[in-house]
Scaffold this active site. Structure first.
Site, short mmCIF file in Angstrom:
data_model
loop_
_atom_site.label_atom_id
_atom_site.label_comp_id
_atom_site.label_asym_id
_atom_site.label_seq_id
_atom_site.Cartn_x
_atom_site.Cartn_y
_atom_site.Cartn_z
N SER A 120 0.90 -1.21 -0.21
CA SER A 120 -0.04 0.07 0.00
C SER A 120 0.81 1.21 -0.07
CB SER A 120 -0.85 0.18 1.35
OG SER A 120 -1.76 -1.04 1.58
N HIS A 141 -0.58 -2.50 -7.39
CA HIS A 141 -1.42 -2.11 -6.03
C HIS A 141 -3.01 -2.04 -6.51
CE1 HIS A 141 -2.89 0.92 -3.08
NE2 HIS A 141 -2.68 -0.12 -2.44
N GLU A 153 -2.77 0.39 -9.43
CA GLU A 153 -1.73 0.95 -9.89
C GLU A 153 -0.82 0.25 -10.06
OE1 GLU A 153 -2.47 4.93 -6.84
OE2 GLU A 153 -1.76 2.99 -6.01
N ASN A 191 -3.07 6.36 -2.33
CA ASN A 191 -2.64 6.46 -0.80
C ASN A 191 -2.39 7.66 -0.35
OD1 ASN A 191 -4.31 4.06 0.01
ND2 ASN A 191 -2.60 2.78 -0.14
N1 3HC Z 1 -16.44 -11.11 -5.61
C1 3HC Z 1 -17.70 -10.99 -6.12
N2 3HC Z 1 -18.52 -10.18 -5.71
C2 3HC Z 1 -18.40 -9.66 -4.38
C3 3HC Z 1 -17.24 -9.67 -3.76
C4 3HC Z 1 -16.09 -10.46 -4.26
N3 3HC Z 1 -14.81 -10.72 -3.70
N4 3HC Z 1 -17.23 -9.06 -2.82
C5 3HC Z 1 -18.47 -8.64 -2.64
N5 3HC Z 1 -19.14 -8.72 -3.58
C6 3HC Z 1 -20.50 -8.75 -4.09
C7 3HC Z 1 -21.38 -8.70 -2.73
O1 3HC Z 1 -21.83 -10.22 -2.72
C8 3HC Z 1 -22.44 -8.04 -3.36
O2 3HC Z 1 -23.41 -8.57 -3.93
P1 3HC Z 1 -24.74 -9.21 -3.53
O3 3HC Z 1 -25.35 -7.86 -2.48
O4 3HC Z 1 -25.63 -9.10 -4.55
O5 3HC Z 1 -24.49 -10.26 -2.67
C9 3HC Z 1 -21.80 -6.93 -4.25
O6 3HC Z 1 -20.54 -7.16 -4.38
C10 3HC Z 1 -21.78 -5.49 -3.95
O7 3HC Z 1 -21.68 -5.24 -2.71
P2 3HC Z 1 -22.25 -3.82 -1.83
O8 3HC Z 1 -24.04 -3.77 -2.11
O9 3HC Z 1 -21.81 -3.92 -0.64
O10 3HC Z 1 -21.93 -3.09 -3.33
P3 3HC Z 1 -21.91 -1.43 -3.11
O11 3HC Z 1 -22.53 -1.22 -4.32
O12 3HC Z 1 -22.27 -0.85 -1.96
O13 3HC Z 1 -20.33 -1.30 -3.12
C11 3HC Z 1 -18.08 -0.99 -2.65
C12 3HC Z 1 -19.31 -1.76 -2.46
C13 3HC Z 1 -17.49 -1.10 -4.20
C14 3HC Z 1 -17.15 -1.51 -1.76
C15 3HC Z 1 -18.54 0.54 -2.27
O14 3HC Z 1 -18.79 0.58 -1.04
C16 3HC Z 1 -17.02 1.47 -2.28
O15 3HC Z 1 -16.50 1.82 -3.53
N6 3HC Z 1 -16.76 1.62 -1.16
C17 3HC Z 1 -15.24 2.14 -1.06
C18 3HC Z 1 -14.12 1.30 -1.15
C19 3HC Z 1 -12.86 2.03 -1.33
O16 3HC Z 1 -12.55 3.17 -1.02
N7 3HC Z 1 -11.83 1.04 -1.17
C20 3HC Z 1 -10.43 1.60 -1.29
C21 3HC Z 1 -10.07 1.61 0.18
S1 3HC Z 1 -8.00 2.18 -0.01
C22 3HC Z 1 -7.16 0.64 -0.49
O17 3HC Z 1 -7.69 -0.34 -0.52
C23 3HC Z 1 -5.85 0.95 -0.48
C24 3HC Z 1 -5.00 -0.06 0.58
O18 3HC Z 1 -3.75 0.05 0.20
C25 3HC Z 1 -5.25 0.34 1.93
#
Ligand code: 3HC
Length: 285
Positions: A120, A141, A153, A191
């Site tokens: 990260s 990433h 990335e 990040n």
């Molecule tokens: N494979 C397939 N499907 C998956 C899955 C996977 N691994 N994980 C979840 N799903 C499915 C779920 O089962 C759900 O389907 P269902 O409800 O029909 O069963 C579907 O995906 C979507 O779930 P949600 O209803 O929760 O979907 P949302 O529309 O709310 O979106 C999200 C979820 C995309 C996570 C959204 O909330 C989002 O964009 N959040 C922000 C996340 C973010 O910013 N991430 C970056 C963090 S920083 C980072 O990672 C960097 C690191 O270096 C620290």
């Protein structure tokens, strides 16, 4: 280099399992390595569940799901990665364990194999320097949750060859991702911006005397975030966030980069977010 057919994924936690899922769905053969058979099987079960959910939703055919599941081979033995064209590392977010792993991979993998880190915020250059092939080492990433977040990335370290970055970018694209290429600076692109922002959010909890629920409601409805900052840090993992913030602070020395004491205390208390069952919120099961 030869076409990439087989991908190794080291570490099958939330990120590694997500990356392995993307890889098998994209048609790659995958060797997934965990330290114990139980952890590997747990990750494989999670992948199987998500793929089955896609079948239920009509997003994937049953035969395609079965073929994808069959493309994942589990191992606890690092030597099993010898056959891989690229290895993506997704182990603990700490420099020394990553450097040790890359030194081992350097010994085990073919000289033309690409070694990629999903770090990260650590320096890809410092990880690459543990190998005798820094030109074949890049950052790849992914964002949490990897199967859902569209970005990868591709990070070029000081000595990465353009060809190695091209190979990683091609893999990302075949996984259906948007690829942004960048150089190896602390936090890369996302990040570098997101970590201090999340740190500020946590500080606002105390300054504005609001609850995590209120802060999340504010950011979701006032800034259009898909999930509020406390929910997001719980998803990423308090420990992962603290380690990333510490790495950024160590390099940039900007006060906003330093993890807020509240998050450090949560990490030390074992409140790691979703994965431990409790962070800002409690999670069942
Ligand atoms: N494979 C397939 N499907 C998956 C899955 C996977 N691994 N994980 C979840 N799903 C499915 C779920 O089962 C759900 O389907 P269902 O409800 O029909 O069963 C579907 O995906 C979507 O779930 P949600 O209803 O929760 O979907 P949302 O529309 O709310 O979106 C999200 C979820 C995309 C996570 C959204 O909330 C989002 O964009 N959040 C922000 C996340 C973010 O910013 N991430 C970056 C963090 S920083 C980072 O990672 C960097 C690191 O270096 C620290």
């Amino acid at each position: 280099m030869a076409e990439i057919r087989t991908i190794g994924v080291v570490g099958l936690g939330a990120m590694g399992a997500g990356i392995a899922q993307l890889a098998v769905e994209a048609g790659y053969d995958v060797v997934g390595r965990e330290v114990s058979a139980e952890l590997g099987e747990r990750a494989a079960a999670t992948i199987g569940r998500f793929l089955s959910r896609k079948v239920e939703k009509g997003q994937l055919g049953e035969a395609d799901r079965d073929a994808a599941v069959a493309r994942l081979a589990l191992t606890t033995d690092l030597e099993a990665l010898a056959a891989c064209d690229i290895v993506i590392e997704a182990i603990v977010e700490e420099l020394e364990p990553k450097r040790r792993l890359f030194a081992d991979l350097d010994r085990i993998c073919r000289p033309d194999a690409v070694l990629a880190t999903n770090t990260s915020a650590l320096s890809v250059t410092e990880i690459a320097a543990a190998t005798a092939r820094p030109q074949r080492v890049v950052g790849m990433h992914f964002f949490n949750p990897a199967p859902l977040m569209p970005l990868v990335e591709v990070v070029r370290a000081e000595l990465s060859a353009a060809e190695a970055a091209d190979a990683a970018a091609l893999v990302g694209e075949r996984m259906g991702k948007r690829v942004v290429r960048c150089h190896d600076t602390p936090g890369f692109v996302v990040n570098r911006v997101l970590i201090p922002l999340l740190n500020d959010c946590v500080r606002v909890l105390d300054e504005a005397r609001v609850t995590p629920e209120a802060l999340d409601t504010a950011m979701e409805n006032g800034a259009g975030w898909p999930m509020g900052p406390c929910t997001l840090v719980d998803l990423v993992g308090i420990d992962v966030h603290v380690h990333a913030a510490e790495a950024l602070y160590e390099k940039l020395r900007e006060p906003r980069m330093a993890p807020p004491p509240r998050l450090v205390a949560m990490k030390n208390a074992g409140l790691l977010g979703r994965k431990s069952g409790r962070g800002f919120y409690r999670y069942d099961g």
